[in-house]
Write an enzyme that holds these catalytic residues in place. Structure first.
Site, PDB file in Angstrom:
ATOM      1  N   CYS A  52       6.255  18.705 -21.980  1.00 57.11           N
ATOM      2  CA  CYS A  52       5.481  17.537 -21.525  1.00 57.11           C
ATOM      3  C   CYS A  52       5.753  16.288 -22.352  1.00 57.11           C
ATOM      4  CB  CYS A  52       3.996  17.852 -21.456  1.00 57.11           C
ATOM      5  SG  CYS A  52       3.198  18.201 -23.041  1.00 57.11           S
ATOM      6  N   HIS A 103      -1.352  18.941 -23.826  1.00 54.51           N
ATOM      7  CA  HIS A 103      -0.546  18.576 -22.663  1.00 54.51           C
ATOM      8  C   HIS A 103      -0.715  17.080 -22.407  1.00 54.51           C
ATOM      9  CE1 HIS A 103       1.804  19.227 -19.100  1.00 54.51           C
ATOM     10  NE2 HIS A 103       0.890  18.648 -18.344  1.00 54.51           N
ATOM     11  N   HIS A 115       4.259  14.675 -14.993  1.00 58.42           N
ATOM     12  CA  HIS A 115       4.277  15.485 -16.211  1.00 58.42           C
ATOM     13  C   HIS A 115       5.224  16.663 -16.036  1.00 58.42           C
ATOM     14  CE1 HIS A 115       1.348  18.655 -14.613  1.00 58.42           C
ATOM     15  NE2 HIS A 115       1.383  17.741 -13.680  1.00 58.42           N
TER      16      HIS A 115
END
Length: 156
Positions: A52, A103, A115
């Site tokens: 990410c 994340h 993402h």
């Protein structure tokens, strides 16, 4: 006859509408769309595979924006932004492991963020998706001024 008319309409939309779809896309949305589908790779920072934060680094490097390598550190740069004040290019952060920020993604407008998901690779998701809505932590604005204008213009 209805089928023929629908088919003709679809062909016209594809033929004449495809270029306008891309013309209306910001530089940021265009950059992210080019890597949608890239597989997830832990520690990845290239089109061979992204994690990410590596995905964020790759996209923002195209706009000469330097950021820390990991999402926990990325969440400390720029300025905090309320969820209802998000604009394209803001970073959004989530707690997916129960241990704090784990994340991150790039807000691309319309309640969506790009993402690199460990299950889907680079994808676009909605902040309102139950999984992400429950795990949302914060957002940061890391691009302002002329850099922001360059990122969100639609001249590519």
């Amino acid at each position: 006859m209805k089928v023929l008319a629908s088919l003709l309409g679809a062909i016209m939309l594809f033929t004449f509408g495809a270029s306008s779809v891309f013309a209306d896309m910001s530089e940021l949305r265009h950059a992210t769309s080019k890597v949608v589908g890239t597989p997830y790779k832990w520690g990845g920072t290239t089109t061979e595979g992204f994690d990410c934060s590596g995905f964020i680094l790759y996209i923002f490097k195209q706009f000469d924006v330097k950021l820390p390598r990991v999402s926990k550190a990325q969440a400390k740069v720029g300025t905090a932004v309320e969820k209802d004040q998000l604009r394209e290019g803001d970073l959004v952060f989530f707690n997916t492991d129960g241990k704090g920020i784990s994340h991150a993604g790039i807000y691309v407008g319309n309640g969506e963020f790009a993402h690199s998901s460990s299950s889907k690779g680079v994808t676009i998701s909605k902040l309102t998706d139950t999984y992400y809505a429950k795990r949302y932590v914060t957002a940061r604005r890391v691009v302002t001024g002329q850099d922001y204008t360059n990122m969100v213009n639609d001249e590519h």
